[in-house]
Scaffold this motif. Structure first.
Motif, PDB file in Angstrom:
ATOM      1  N   LEU A   5      -8.604  -4.236 -12.474  1.00  0.00           N
ATOM      2  CA  LEU A   5      -8.045  -3.233 -11.575  1.00  0.00           C
ATOM      3  C   LEU A   5      -6.540  -3.352 -11.414  1.00  0.00           C
ATOM      4  CD1 LEU A   5      -7.363  -4.734  -8.641  1.00  0.00           C
ATOM      5  CD2 LEU A   5      -9.844  -4.736  -8.472  1.00  0.00           C
ATOM      6  N   ASP A   6      -5.969  -2.274 -10.907  1.00  0.00           N
ATOM      7  CA  ASP A   6      -4.564  -2.263 -10.512  1.00  0.00           C
ATOM      8  C   ASP A   6      -4.434  -1.392  -9.268  1.00  0.00           C
ATOM      9  OD1 ASP A   6      -1.627  -2.929 -11.353  1.00  0.00           O
ATOM     10  OD2 ASP A   6      -1.605  -0.796 -10.825  1.00  0.00           O
ATOM     11  N   ILE A   7      -3.557  -1.817  -8.390  1.00  0.00           N
ATOM     12  CA  ILE A   7      -3.350  -1.120  -7.122  1.00  0.00           C
ATOM     13  C   ILE A   7      -1.864  -0.810  -6.950  1.00  0.00           C
ATOM     14  CG2 ILE A   7      -3.383  -1.410  -4.604  1.00  0.00           C
ATOM     15  CD1 ILE A   7      -5.931  -3.082  -4.970  1.00  0.00           C
ATOM     16  N   GLU A   8      -1.565   0.415  -6.539  1.00  0.00           N
ATOM     17  CA  GLU A   8      -0.202   0.777  -6.129  1.00  0.00           C
ATOM     18  C   GLU A   8      -0.200   0.893  -4.610  1.00  0.00           C
ATOM     19  OE1 GLU A   8       2.132   0.744  -8.311  1.00  0.00           O
ATOM     20  OE2 GLU A   8       0.800   0.641 -10.069  1.00  0.00           O
ATOM     21  N   THR A   9       0.879   0.443  -3.980  1.00  0.00           N
ATOM     22  CA  THR A   9       0.939   0.430  -2.521  1.00  0.00           C
ATOM     23  C   THR A   9       2.185   1.144  -2.001  1.00  0.00           C
ATOM     24  OG1 THR A   9       2.211  -1.631  -2.329  1.00  0.00           O
ATOM     25  CG2 THR A   9      -0.181  -1.833  -2.576  1.00  0.00           C
ATOM     26  N   THR A  10       2.229   1.253  -0.677  1.00  0.00           N
ATOM     27  CA  THR A  10       3.369   1.904  -0.015  1.00  0.00           C
ATOM     28  C   THR A  10       4.604   1.021  -0.007  1.00  0.00           C
ATOM     29  OG1 THR A  10       2.660   0.977   2.101  1.00  0.00           O
ATOM     30  CG2 THR A  10       1.854   3.189   1.541  1.00  0.00           C
ATOM     31  N   GLY A  11       4.409  -0.304  -0.225  1.00  0.00           N
ATOM     32  CA  GLY A  11       5.494  -1.244   0.011  1.00  0.00           C
ATOM     33  C   GLY A  11       5.585  -1.521   1.500  1.00  0.00           C
ATOM     34  N   GLY A  12       6.455  -2.409   1.878  1.00  0.00           N
ATOM     35  CA  GLY A  12       6.600  -2.722   3.297  1.00  0.00           C
ATOM     36  C   GLY A  12       6.358  -4.182   3.559  1.00  0.00           C
ATOM     37  N   GLN A  13       6.196  -4.534   4.829  1.00  0.00           N
ATOM     38  CA  GLN A  13       6.041  -5.924   5.203  1.00  0.00           C
ATOM     39  C   GLN A  13       4.685  -6.472   4.778  1.00  0.00           C
ATOM     40  OE1 GLN A  13       6.963  -6.642   9.308  1.00  0.00           O
ATOM     41  NE2 GLN A  13       8.942  -5.597   9.228  1.00  0.00           N
ATOM     42  N   PHE A  14       4.646  -7.806   4.625  1.00  0.00           N
ATOM     43  CA  PHE A  14       3.445  -8.515   4.184  1.00  0.00           C
ATOM     44  C   PHE A  14       2.243  -8.160   5.062  1.00  0.00           C
ATOM     45  CE2 PHE A  14       0.632 -12.233   4.010  1.00  0.00           C
ATOM     46  CZ  PHE A  14       0.554 -12.447   2.641  1.00  0.00           C
ATOM     47  N   ASN A  15       1.135  -7.789   4.402  1.00  0.00           N
ATOM     48  CA  ASN A  15      -0.132  -7.419   5.047  1.00  0.00           C
ATOM     49  C   ASN A  15      -0.056  -6.133   5.861  1.00  0.00           C
ATOM     50  OD1 ASN A  15      -1.686  -9.390   3.937  1.00  0.00           O
ATOM     51  ND2 ASN A  15      -1.916 -10.623   5.782  1.00  0.00           N
ATOM     52  N   GLU A  16       1.031  -5.384   5.685  1.00  0.00           N
ATOM     53  CA  GLU A  16       1.129  -4.080   6.336  1.00  0.00           C
ATOM     54  C   GLU A  16       1.199  -2.958   5.306  1.00  0.00           C
ATOM     55  OE1 GLU A  16       4.246  -3.946   9.191  1.00  0.00           O
ATOM     56  OE2 GLU A  16       3.440  -5.600  10.398  1.00  0.00           O
TER      57      GLU A  16
END
Length: 453
Positions: A5-16
């Motif tokens: 798998l691969d996931i793209e995220t919003t970025g931001g602070q750790f665990n947020e």
């Protein structure tokens, strides 16, 4: 089974961080059997630098499903799988965080292709996904999108499985299978095997490899083990928990892999390989008259041989041909034990070196010509055979008499350029056995295509 798998995220602070896109490919070690790809509404804004990197913006996600709407599908497709990702620590943490928000404890065994690549493909200038797959000749599209990155990781992981000669990845996977309950029945094991050419590995419950074999028909050969009455077959039947395999298409690659992996893994039910499967070798020496003699002897690892052979008969036949082709002397080459001239001298097929009628300098020039053009040692060739499917071919590279390795490539891919081939090459340890196995194979094979360079 693996969930790559691969996931793209919003970025931001750790665990947020929030997930913006996810791609999961279910992979059985040979091919993709299921997939799930989706944008995800993270319910929070995307960091500007992430928008620039991935091309995913807030407007694209307005109508996308929220994580709780895709959570069930993610659980289903990863069930009973080892999760694989490039920098798995990040992707696995993000998934667990999202499931924790839903009050669900998501736990899977996981593997990281960064760590595996550092071990199996050392000394790469970079282990970032884009640079690594480019260096390995793995095609990649849609960089920094979940589907493109996950698909590239599938291809990278497949190559890592092939490079893992000690089979640590597969052993680890089989250990996780124990948690599912009873071992599958022998018929169930056989039903999952292909009727194709390749290598098969018989594992105990703890993942240990107890037997390695090769065959043109893997399913048929394993079935023979499971129905056989020999002492070895009975022991295999009693201890087998799982059988894994690698299709090669090419018999030569299967031969090379079997030889090296038996030496490396030392399975207890494989016969101990003879120290040298080419017991007769050709050596050169200088006679007291100054002639270069070519003589067959028992292979001695301390000496540099001119050529090696699997039997005395094959060796003698080869030396007779060499002697005839280069107009050498059977007496000097120890093919005749006579006190006078050799028999070919009577037929005007020897220039009389055996009785001093030819100058050593002239005679040795022809021996040197053979040594420089020695087909048994100084080969620069690519051996082309069929691949693992109808769209693929295999290639084995021998350069300056050194076995470099093998590769699988698409039919549209050009491998006549050795530098291009080296980028996708899977190394095979170069030793006397492996090199001579390859050279002996091409003399007997009618299917192999040989490219000289």
């Amino acid at each position: 089974m693996y969930a790559i798998l691969d996931i793209e995220t919003t970025g931001g602070q750790f665990n947020e961080e929030g997930i913006t896109e996810i791609a999961v490919y279910k992979f059985d070690g040979h091919e993709i059997v299921d997939q799930f790809i989706s944008l995800v509404n993270p319910e929070k804004p995307i960091q500007p630098f992430v928008v620039k990197l991935t091309g995913i913006n807030n407007a694209m996600l307005v109508g996308a499903p929220k994580f709780y709407e895709v959570a069930k599908r993610i659980i289903e497709i990863t069930q009973d799988c080892v999760v694989v990702a490039h920098n798995a620590q990040f992707d696995y943490r993000i998934l667990r965080t999202e499931f924790n928000r839903l009050g669900y404890n998501f736990e899977r065994h996981h593997l990281c292709t960064v760590e595996l690549a550092k071990k199996l493909i050392p000394e790469q200038p970079s282990y970032s996904l884009g640079k690594l797959v480019r260096a390995l000749g793995i095609p990649m599209a849609d960089r920094h999108r979940a589907s493109g990155d996950a698909l590239a990781t599938v291809k990278l992981f497949k190559m890592l499985l092939e490079k893992d000669l000690e089979k640590e990845i597969v052993k680890t996977f089989i250990k996780t299978e124990i948690e599912k309950g009873l071992a599958p029945k022998l018929l169930d094991i056989i039903s999952n095997l292909p009727s194709t050419t390749g290598i098969y590995y018989v594992h105990k419950e703890n993942g240990e490899i107890i037997y390695i074999g090769r065959n043109k028909n893997i399913k048929k050969r394993v079935n023979q083990h499971f129905t056989g009455s020999s002492r070895k077959d009975k022991k295999i039947q009693a201890e087998v928990f799982s059988v894994t395999y690698e299709e090669t298409g090419s018999e030569l690659i299967a031969l090379l892999k079997e030889s090296e992996e038996v030496k490396l893994n030392k399975p207890k039910y494989n016969r101990v390989l003879r120290k040298n499967i080419f017991p007769v070798s050709l050596y050169q020496s200088i006679t007291k008259e100054g002639f270069i003699a070519l003589k067959l002897q028992r292979t001695d690892a301390r000496k540099q041989e001119v050529a090696s052979f699997s039997s005395q008969a094959e060796a003698q036949s080869a030396l007779f041909k060499i002697t005839d082709k280069y107009v050498l002397c059977q007496k000097i080459n120890h093919l005749e034990n006579v006190k006078t001239h050799c028999f070919p001298f009577e037929m005007n097929e020897c220039n009389g070196a055996c009785i001093g009628q030819e100058d050593p300098e002239d005679y040795n020039a022809r021996v040197e010509e053979f040594l420089q053009n020695n087909e048994y040692q100084n080969q620069n060739i690519i051996i082309i055979e069929k691949g693992r499917n109808m769209h693929e071919r295999s290639a084995v590279l021998i350069e300056n008499g050194v076995l470099k390795g093998y590769a699988f490539y698409d039919l549209n891919y050009q491998v006549t350029n050795t530098e291009v081939l080296k980028n996708i090459l899977i190394a095979i340890p170069n030793n006397r056995d492996s090199k001579n196995t390859a050279l002996a194979y091409i003399k007997k094979s009618k299917q192999a295509k040989i490219i000289h360079f």
